[in-house]
Scaffold this motif. Structure first.
Motif, PDB file in Angstrom:
ATOM      1  N   ILE A 224      85.448 -35.611  15.386  1.00  0.00           N
ATOM      2  CA  ILE A 224      84.218 -35.699  14.528  1.00  0.00           C
ATOM      3  C   ILE A 224      83.166 -34.619  14.107  1.00  0.00           C
ATOM      4  O   ILE A 224      82.904 -34.677  13.481  1.00  0.00           O
ATOM      5  CB  ILE A 224      83.702 -37.060  14.176  1.00  0.00           C
ATOM      6  CG1 ILE A 224      85.434 -38.057  14.043  1.00  0.00           C
ATOM      7  CG2 ILE A 224      83.471 -37.101  13.180  1.00  0.00           C
ATOM      8  CD1 ILE A 224      85.467 -39.032  13.600  1.00  0.00           C
ATOM      9  N   GLU A 225      82.126 -35.644  15.085  1.00  0.00           N
ATOM     10  CA  GLU A 225      81.200 -34.050  15.205  1.00  0.00           C
ATOM     11  C   GLU A 225      80.939 -32.427  15.277  1.00  0.00           C
ATOM     12  O   GLU A 225      80.451 -32.374  14.592  1.00  0.00           O
ATOM     13  CB  GLU A 225      80.167 -34.822  15.930  1.00  0.00           C
ATOM     14  CG  GLU A 225      78.803 -33.960  16.421  1.00  0.00           C
ATOM     15  CD  GLU A 225      78.303 -34.372  17.707  1.00  0.00           C
ATOM     16  OE1 GLU A 225      76.417 -33.624  17.536  1.00  0.00           O
ATOM     17  OE2 GLU A 225      78.417 -35.329  18.729  1.00  0.00           O
ATOM     18  N   MET A 226      82.351 -32.195  16.151  1.00  0.00           N
ATOM     19  CA  MET A 226      82.060 -31.171  16.591  1.00  0.00           C
ATOM     20  C   MET A 226      83.299 -30.057  15.122  1.00  0.00           C
ATOM     21  O   MET A 226      82.463 -29.210  14.556  1.00  0.00           O
ATOM     22  CB  MET A 226      83.133 -30.985  17.569  1.00  0.00           C
ATOM     23  CG  MET A 226      82.150 -30.853  18.880  1.00  0.00           C
ATOM     24  SD  MET A 226      82.741 -30.060  20.308  1.00  0.00           S
ATOM     25  CE  MET A 226      82.754 -28.103  19.987  1.00  0.00           C
ATOM     26  N   ARG A 227      83.602 -31.220  14.137  1.00  0.00           N
ATOM     27  CA  ARG A 227      83.715 -30.753  13.420  1.00  0.00           C
ATOM     28  C   ARG A 227      83.209 -30.094  11.668  1.00  0.00           C
ATOM     29  O   ARG A 227      83.388 -29.366  11.551  1.00  0.00           O
ATOM     30  CB  ARG A 227      85.177 -31.933  12.685  1.00  0.00           C
ATOM     31  CG  ARG A 227      86.393 -31.287  13.107  1.00  0.00           C
ATOM     32  CD  ARG A 227      87.791 -32.267  12.516  1.00  0.00           C
ATOM     33  NE  ARG A 227      88.684 -31.760  13.535  1.00  0.00           N
ATOM     34  CZ  ARG A 227      90.271 -32.572  13.319  1.00  0.00           C
ATOM     35  NH1 ARG A 227      90.621 -32.228  12.317  1.00  0.00           N
ATOM     36  NH2 ARG A 227      91.101 -31.850  14.135  1.00  0.00           N
ATOM     37  N   ASN A 228      82.330 -31.848  11.883  1.00  0.00           N
ATOM     38  CA  ASN A 228      81.596 -31.447  11.223  1.00  0.00           C
ATOM     39  C   ASN A 228      80.801 -30.579  10.757  1.00  0.00           C
ATOM     40  O   ASN A 228      79.539 -29.509  10.312  1.00  0.00           O
ATOM     41  CB  ASN A 228      80.290 -32.587  11.154  1.00  0.00           C
ATOM     42  CG  ASN A 228      81.378 -33.928  10.383  1.00  0.00           C
ATOM     43  OD1 ASN A 228      82.562 -33.614   9.132  1.00  0.00           O
ATOM     44  ND2 ASN A 228      81.087 -35.013  10.668  1.00  0.00           N
TER      45      ASN A 228
ATOM     46  N   PHE B  46      87.260 -25.901  13.453  1.00  0.00           N
ATOM     47  CA  PHE B  46      87.197 -26.186  14.400  1.00  0.00           C
ATOM     48  C   PHE B  46      88.695 -26.131  15.108  1.00  0.00           C
ATOM     49  O   PHE B  46      89.457 -25.288  14.588  1.00  0.00           O
ATOM     50  CB  PHE B  46      87.159 -27.795  14.010  1.00  0.00           C
ATOM     51  CG  PHE B  46      87.784 -28.974  15.028  1.00  0.00           C
ATOM     52  CD1 PHE B  46      86.705 -29.017  15.528  1.00  0.00           C
ATOM     53  CD2 PHE B  46      88.955 -28.587  16.101  1.00  0.00           C
ATOM     54  CE1 PHE B  46      86.432 -29.276  17.017  1.00  0.00           C
ATOM     55  CE2 PHE B  46      89.059 -29.475  16.874  1.00  0.00           C
ATOM     56  CZ  PHE B  46      87.748 -29.736  17.261  1.00  0.00           C
ATOM     57  N   ASP B  47      87.989 -25.169  16.956  1.00  0.00           N
ATOM     58  CA  ASP B  47      88.793 -24.452  17.008  1.00  0.00           C
ATOM     59  C   ASP B  47      88.564 -25.870  18.380  1.00  0.00           C
ATOM     60  O   ASP B  47      87.813 -26.128  19.727  1.00  0.00           O
ATOM     61  CB  ASP B  47      87.642 -23.425  17.920  1.00  0.00           C
ATOM     62  CG  ASP B  47      89.115 -22.730  18.774  1.00  0.00           C
ATOM     63  OD1 ASP B  47      90.227 -23.244  18.879  1.00  0.00           O
ATOM     64  OD2 ASP B  47      89.056 -22.119  19.519  1.00  0.00           O
ATOM     65  N   LEU B  48      90.014 -26.158  18.946  1.00  0.00           N
ATOM     66  CA  LEU B  48      90.412 -27.014  19.790  1.00  0.00           C
ATOM     67  C   LEU B  48      90.269 -26.731  21.233  1.00  0.00           C
ATOM     68  O   LEU B  48      89.987 -27.365  22.280  1.00  0.00           O
ATOM     69  CB  LEU B  48      91.990 -27.524  19.531  1.00  0.00           C
ATOM     70  CG  LEU B  48      92.006 -28.897  20.107  1.00  0.00           C
ATOM     71  CD1 LEU B  48      91.081 -29.946  19.740  1.00  0.00           C
ATOM     72  CD2 LEU B  48      93.586 -29.572  20.050  1.00  0.00           C
ATOM     73  N   ALA B  49      90.381 -25.213  21.714  1.00  0.00           N
ATOM     74  CA  ALA B  49      90.134 -24.559  23.001  1.00  0.00           C
ATOM     75  C   ALA B  49      88.506 -24.732  23.100  1.00  0.00           C
ATOM     76  O   ALA B  49      88.509 -24.628  24.511  1.00  0.00           O
ATOM     77  CB  ALA B  49      90.591 -23.377  22.413  1.00  0.00           C
ATOM     78  N   GLN B  50      87.659 -24.635  21.903  1.00  0.00           N
ATOM     79  CA  GLN B  50      86.218 -24.638  22.517  1.00  0.00           C
ATOM     80  C   GLN B  50      86.092 -26.330  22.910  1.00  0.00           C
ATOM     81  O   GLN B  50      85.042 -26.414  22.679  1.00  0.00           O
ATOM     82  CB  GLN B  50      85.578 -24.095  20.946  1.00  0.00           C
ATOM     83  CG  GLN B  50      85.127 -22.503  20.979  1.00  0.00           C
ATOM     84  CD  GLN B  50      84.642 -22.031  20.123  1.00  0.00           C
ATOM     85  OE1 GLN B  50      84.237 -23.270  19.041  1.00  0.00           O
ATOM     86  NE2 GLN B  50      84.688 -20.182  20.034  1.00  0.00           N
ATOM     87  N   PHE B  51      86.880 -27.129  21.878  1.00  0.00           N
ATOM     88  CA  PHE B  51      86.496 -28.322  22.297  1.00  0.00           C
ATOM     89  C   PHE B  51      86.013 -29.057  23.191  1.00  0.00           C
ATOM     90  O   PHE B  51      85.600 -30.055  23.522  1.00  0.00           O
ATOM     91  CB  PHE B  51      87.373 -28.869  21.212  1.00  0.00           C
ATOM     92  CG  PHE B  51      86.459 -30.943  21.162  1.00  0.00           C
ATOM     93  CD1 PHE B  51      85.874 -31.566  20.638  1.00  0.00           C
ATOM     94  CD2 PHE B  51      87.948 -30.978  21.756  1.00  0.00           C
ATOM     95  CE1 PHE B  51      85.440 -32.842  20.653  1.00  0.00           C
ATOM     96  CE2 PHE B  51      87.865 -33.106  22.409  1.00  0.00           C
ATOM     97  CZ  PHE B  51      86.858 -33.486  21.285  1.00  0.00           C
TER      98      PHE B  51
END
Length: 133
Positions: free
Chosen positions: A37-41, A50-55
């Motif tokens: 949530i924090e990374m999406r925001n 939002f990039d899942l590969a960077q998450f």
């Protein structure tokens, strides 16, 4: 055939480990959700996608930071203290000697000679031979 002692049920025998594992998984999933949530925001704030590969690298990096700072310290404290106690550090020996002195004093106050209770390997071996033979 020798009698086997009664074994406790699986959950009873391993309940501490099961509960600890469950709490660990629950907290790890919570970290995953809230960090996502924090990374999406954060991505939305900067007008990025939002990039899942960077998450995943960020998630595992923060996981291992937490483990290093908390889990490993706790493991060292528990394992290290157990190891030093097992090896007989000066603190653990001091405690045993004090306890033995207190018990000896209580026996003397009751009129019992503490020497009667000293461990004698030879006497135990002789007693076992007489009982078996």
């Amino acid at each position: 055939m020798a009698d086997r002692p009664h074994r406790p049920k699986f959950f009873t025998a391993y309940s501490f480990g099961i509960v600890t594992g469950g709490l660990f998984l629950l907290s790890w999933v919570g970290q995953l959700v809230f960090q996502m949530i924090e990374m999406r925001n954060d991505a939305a704030t900067h007008g990025e996608q939002f990039d899942l590969a960077q998450f995943w690298p960020a998630f595992f990096s923060s996981t291992f930071e937490n483990w290093q700072s908390e889990f490993l310290q706790l493991v060292w404290q528990a394992a290290g203290l157990a190891m030093f106690f097992f090896w007989g550090s000066s603190q653990s020996k001091e405690g045993d000697e004090r306890l033995e002195a207190k018990i000896d004093r209580l026996l003397v106050e009751q009129g019992i000679d503490p020497a009667e209770f000293e461990y004698r390997e030879e006497a135990d071996a002789e007693r076992q031979e007489r009982q078996s033979g």
